[in-house]
Structures are given as C-alpha cells and as structure tokens.
Motif scaffolding. Structure first.
Motif, PDB file in Angstrom:
ATOM      1  N   PRO A   1      -5.948   8.264   0.557  1.00 19.34           N
ATOM      2  CA  PRO A   1      -6.565   9.286   1.691  1.00 19.34           C
ATOM      3  C   PRO A   1      -5.988  10.570   1.477  1.00 19.34           C
ATOM      4  CG  PRO A   1      -4.313   8.351   2.478  1.00 19.34           C
ATOM      5  CD  PRO A   1      -3.746   8.424   1.147  1.00 19.34           C
ATOM      6  N   ILE A   2      -7.643  10.756   1.325  1.00 19.86           N
ATOM      7  CA  ILE A   2      -7.182  13.007   1.178  1.00 19.86           C
ATOM      8  C   ILE A   2      -7.766  13.499   2.081  1.00 19.86           C
ATOM      9  CG2 ILE A   2      -7.487  14.158  -1.445  1.00 19.86           C
ATOM     10  CD1 ILE A   2      -7.437  11.341  -2.821  1.00 19.86           C
ATOM     11  N   GLU A   3      -6.650  14.396   1.755  1.00 23.34           N
ATOM     12  CA  GLU A   3      -6.927  15.426   2.863  1.00 23.34           C
ATOM     13  C   GLU A   3      -6.897  16.753   2.573  1.00 23.34           C
ATOM     14  OE1 GLU A   3      -5.188  16.079   6.747  1.00 23.34           O
ATOM     15  OE2 GLU A   3      -6.794  14.526   8.150  1.00 23.34           O
TER      16      GLU A   3
ATOM     17  N   ARG B   1       9.900   5.145   7.289  1.00 24.65           N
ATOM     18  CA  ARG B   1       8.833   5.115   8.500  1.00 24.65           C
ATOM     19  C   ARG B   1      10.474   5.336   9.074  1.00 24.65           C
ATOM     20  NH1 ARG B   1       4.801   5.403   5.250  1.00 24.65           N
ATOM     21  NH2 ARG B   1       3.639   4.249   5.517  1.00 24.65           N
TER      22      ARG B   1
ATOM     23  N   GLN C   1      -5.972  11.963  -9.068  1.00 28.80           N
ATOM     24  CA  GLN C   1      -6.844  11.100  -8.413  1.00 28.80           C
ATOM     25  C   GLN C   1      -8.552  10.660  -8.614  1.00 28.80           C
ATOM     26  OE1 GLN C   1      -4.758  12.720  -6.770  1.00 28.80           O
ATOM     27  NE2 GLN C   1      -3.438  11.359  -4.761  1.00 28.80           N
TER      28      GLN C   1
ATOM     29  N   LYS D   1      -0.740   8.084  -6.642  1.00 30.56           N
ATOM     30  CA  LYS D   1      -0.979   9.812  -7.560  1.00 30.56           C
ATOM     31  C   LYS D   1      -1.891   8.627  -8.508  1.00 30.56           C
ATOM     32  CE  LYS D   1       1.671  11.376  -3.545  1.00 30.56           C
ATOM     33  NZ  LYS D   1       0.334  10.984  -2.454  1.00 30.56           N
TER      34      LYS D   1
ATOM     35  N   TYR E   1     -11.976   7.663   9.908  1.00 31.85           N
ATOM     36  CA  TYR E   1     -11.130   7.901   9.577  1.00 31.85           C
ATOM     37  C   TYR E   1     -10.314   5.887  10.010  1.00 31.85           C
ATOM     38  CZ  TYR E   1      -9.264  12.554   8.866  1.00 31.85           C
ATOM     39  OH  TYR E   1      -9.584  13.483   7.879  1.00 31.85           O
TER      40      TYR E   1
ATOM     41  N   LYS F   1       8.894   3.602   0.722  1.00 29.22           N
ATOM     42  CA  LYS F   1       8.538   3.623   1.580  1.00 29.22           C
ATOM     43  C   LYS F   1      10.321   3.898   3.079  1.00 29.22           C
ATOM     44  CE  LYS F   1       4.577   1.333   2.550  1.00 29.22           C
ATOM     45  NZ  LYS F   1       3.539   2.704   2.094  1.00 29.22           N
TER      46      LYS F   1
ATOM     47  N   ARG G   1       0.737  -0.939   0.280  1.00 28.25           N
ATOM     48  CA  ARG G   1       0.269  -0.109   0.405  1.00 28.25           C
ATOM     49  C   ARG G   1       1.196   1.265  -0.175  1.00 28.25           C
ATOM     50  NH1 ARG G   1      -0.656   4.319   2.041  1.00 28.25           N
ATOM     51  NH2 ARG G   1       0.928   3.691   3.942  1.00 28.25           N
ATOM     52  N   HIS G   2       1.037   2.345  -1.093  1.00 29.21           N
ATOM     53  CA  HIS G   2       0.896   3.400  -0.758  1.00 29.21           C
ATOM     54  C   HIS G   2       0.190   4.485  -1.039  1.00 29.21           C
ATOM     55  CE1 HIS G   2       1.656   2.630  -5.268  1.00 29.21           C
ATOM     56  NE2 HIS G   2       1.400   4.353  -5.109  1.00 29.21           N
ATOM     57  N   ALA G   3       0.660   5.886  -1.235  1.00 29.30           N
ATOM     58  CA  ALA G   3      -0.685   6.348  -0.980  1.00 29.30           C
ATOM     59  C   ALA G   3      -0.556   7.016  -3.125  1.00 29.30           C
ATOM     60  CB  ALA G   3      -0.669   8.279  -0.948  1.00 29.30           C
TER      61      ALA G   3
HETATM   62  C1  LIG Z   1      -5.030  11.758   6.585  1.00 23.64           C
HETATM   63  C2  LIG Z   1      -4.174  11.895   5.112  1.00 23.64           C
HETATM   64  C3  LIG Z   1      -4.396  12.296   4.446  1.00 23.64           C
HETATM   65  C4  LIG Z   1      -3.721  12.466   2.946  1.00 23.64           C
HETATM   66  N1  LIG Z   1      -4.180  13.037   1.944  1.00 23.64           N
HETATM   67  C5  LIG Z   1      -3.282  12.682   0.860  1.00 23.64           C
HETATM   68  C6  LIG Z   1      -3.666  14.259  -0.618  1.00 23.64           C
HETATM   69  O1  LIG Z   1      -4.337  15.092  -0.209  1.00 23.64           O
HETATM   70  N2  LIG Z   1      -3.421  13.945  -1.598  1.00 23.64           N
HETATM   71  C7  LIG Z   1      -2.359  12.618  -1.296  1.00 23.64           C
HETATM   72  O2  LIG Z   1      -1.599  12.319  -2.633  1.00 23.64           O
HETATM   73  N3  LIG Z   1      -1.226  12.235  -0.567  1.00 23.64           N
HETATM   74  C8  LIG Z   1      -2.284  12.556   0.529  1.00 23.64           C
HETATM   75  N4  LIG Z   1      -2.008  11.280   1.691  1.00 23.64           N
HETATM   76  C9  LIG Z   1      -1.110  10.470   1.583  1.00 23.64           C
HETATM   77  C10 LIG Z   1       0.283  11.320   2.390  1.00 23.64           C
HETATM   78  O3  LIG Z   1       0.971  11.638   2.416  1.00 23.64           O
HETATM   79  C11 LIG Z   1       1.146   9.656   2.290  1.00 23.64           C
HETATM   80  O4  LIG Z   1       0.281   8.140   3.085  1.00 23.64           O
HETATM   81  C12 LIG Z   1       2.680   9.732   3.154  1.00 23.64           C
HETATM   82  O5  LIG Z   1       3.405  10.424   2.576  1.00 23.64           O
HETATM   83  C13 LIG Z   1       3.251   8.007   3.198  1.00 23.64           C
HETATM   84  O6  LIG Z   1       3.420   7.567   2.288  1.00 23.64           O
HETATM   85  P1  LIG Z   1       3.311   6.643   1.993  1.00 23.64           P
HETATM   86  O7  LIG Z   1       1.288   6.319   2.491  1.00 23.64           O
HETATM   87  O8  LIG Z   1       2.993   6.416   0.404  1.00 23.64           O
HETATM   88  O9  LIG Z   1       3.015   5.054   3.135  1.00 23.64           O
HETATM   89  C14 LIG Z   1      -2.766  11.931   2.906  1.00 23.64           C
HETATM   90  C15 LIG Z   1      -2.598  10.720   4.705  1.00 23.64           C
HETATM   91  C16 LIG Z   1      -2.932  10.541   5.289  1.00 23.64           C
HETATM   92  C17 LIG Z   1      -3.595   9.611   6.271  1.00 23.64           C
END
Ligand SMILES: Cc1cc2nc3c(=O)[nH]c(=O)nc-3n(C[C@H](O)[C@H](O)[C@H](O)COP(=O)(O)O)c2cc1C
Length: 232
Positions: free
Chosen positions: A177-179, A222, A86, A23, A158, A220, A19-21
């Motif tokens: 996830p997107i805030e 941490r 996204q 794009k 959450y 990743k 899992r990674h965020a």
């Molecule tokens: C609550 C929350 C909000 C986040 N908002 C965004 C966002 O708006 N856009 C985005 O690309 N990533 C967003 N992220 C992703 C984080 O930047 C990412 O989880 C963090 O840098 C760690 O990387 P990884 O999830 O790839 O391991 C968000 C993560 C969390 C938990």
C-alpha cells in the motif's frame, strides 16, 4: 472442528503472515490475467457505506505513465533503497481515486442515478435513503465540505484496498500500500496525463502488486492481541 475448517484457518493466517509491504518486486514475474481478475473482483465486491461505492480504480501498466509519479512518490520510487522501487518493478500498479463532494454530497444527481440504475431501487426507497444520508452527513457523522466528504470516500476505498491485498496474499501475490506521494503533484499529473477531473476525484491511495524480489529485510512486528483488543 473439521479438518477443512482448520485448513482454511491456517491458510488465512499463513496469507496474513506472508503479506508484507513489498519494496521491490521481481520485474520478470507478472500476475496472470485470471488472478488479477480475482483481485479486481475482490475490490469491486467490497462493502461501502450506504452502498455508494465512492471510488474508482486506475490500473497503471504503462511504464511511461508510472514514471510521471517518480519524482514525488517517495514511498514507491526506491529512493530509500537505491532501486527502481515499486513503481519500476511491480507487475500491476493501482491508484484508488476517492469521489469528492461533487458526487458524494447528499441528494447529488449522481447518487439519484446510481440508486436507480445500479441499485434499481424504487422511488420511495430512494427518497428514504436521501433523507437518511443527509442526516448521516449533516448530523450523525458531521461530514461536510470537500475535504471531509472526499476523506469519507477514501475510507471506503481503503476497505477495497485491504481486500485486494488480502486476496492477493491468499494467491501468493505480494503487494504494497502506498501513501508516500505528494497530493498536489499527484492531482496535477492525474489531471494532465490521465484526464482525471480533480473536482470529481482525488487520489486516495496507491497499491503495487507483484512478486517479491527478495524476502523481507525485517521480521513482522505487531502489538499483541492483549494490547490491541479490549473485551467487554
Ligand atoms: C495506508 C498505508 C500507506 C502506506 N504507505 C507506504 C508507502 O508509501 N511506501 C511503503 O513502502 N510502504 C507503505 N506502507 C507500508 C507500511 O509501512 C507497512 O504496512 C507497515 O510498516 C507494516 O509492515 P508490513 O505491512 O510489512 O507488515 C503503507 C501502509 C499503509 C497501510
């Protein structure tokens, strides 16, 4: 340790490393209905404080409706990488809404109905929970007013979001996830185009789901367990 247990442990850790965020998703790949149903069930079955489930979930599949967020959802519009982001590429796009104080302040009519109809609790138990929840909000956790109560609801959302992303990863499905959005404008769009009454619900967080278009750009990182966990 049995081979089964070992296999489960490595499946879990593999999924969390996978899992990674994400794009940008591959717009051609869609999550199957049965897998998406598992994702929704993981959200629905998530725990919540006092069991009040103080959140709702919007699944935004209409491309036109997704576009309404583009200008101000900077965390999902691809502005940073010159893509459709996204919003434009995810197979499924979720918006978690948090209940406000209108339903989540102690003794609200909504809670009385919820405890009767969903939890099927007898009146004396409902009376006991009302008292305990009032003490929790007013004294123990000191959650008062619209903002604090809505934030408390968002915390519960959450938990569901975390479960959504974890089970998705276990099925090889990517997420983000997107805030990164402007709250006021999001509230406005939700009211005007989705019929969401801001007195009842406020946006908590968004989640995009699908299949990665590319491998992550960065590995990743941490802190170590020693840096994050203290044992006593
Ligand atoms: C609550 C929350 C909000 C986040 N908002 C965004 C966002 O708006 N856009 C985005 O690309 N990533 C967003 N992220 C992703 C984080 O930047 C990412 O989880 C963090 O840098 C760690 O990387 P990884 O999830 O790839 O391991 C968000 C993560 C969390 C938990």
């Amino acid at each position: 340790m049995s081979t089964d247990t070992q296999a489960i442990q490595s499946q879990i850790l593999d999924a969390f490393n996978f899992r990674h965020a994400t794009k940008v998703f591959d717009p051609a790949r869609k999550i199957s209905d049965s897998e998406f149903n598992v994702i929704l069930e993981a959200a629905r079955l998530s725990p919540s404080s006092f069991g009040f489930e103080p959140w709702q979930l919007l699944v935004v599949q209409s491309p036109e409706k997704r576009e309404l967020f583009r200008d101000f959802a900077w965390g999902a519009n691809g502005a940073f990488n010159g893509t459709d982001g996204q919003l434009g590429t995810a197979s499924h796009f979720l918006i978690f809404l948090a209940h406000t104080d209108a339903t989540m302040k102690h003794n609200s009519e909504y809670q009385q109905r919820f405890m009767k109809e969903v939890k099927q609790l007898p009146d004396e138990v409902i009376g006991f929970i009302n008292q305990a929840f009032q003490k929790f909000q007013e004294h123990d956790f000191q959650i008062e007013g619209e903002r604090q109560i809505t934030d408390w609801s968002a915390k519960q959302a959450y938990i569901a979001m975390g479960n959504v992303m974890s089970v998705a990863a276990m099925m090889g499905i990517d997420s983000c996830p997107i805030e990164g959005f402007e709250m006021d404008k999001t509230v406005e769009v939700l009211e005007q185009h989705f019929g969401i009454d801001p007195k009842l619900y406020k946006p908590a967080v968004m989640v995009a789901l699908g299949y990665r278009a590319d491998e992550p750009q960065f590995p990743k990182t941490r802190r170590t367990q020693e840096q994050t966990v203290s044992w006593f």
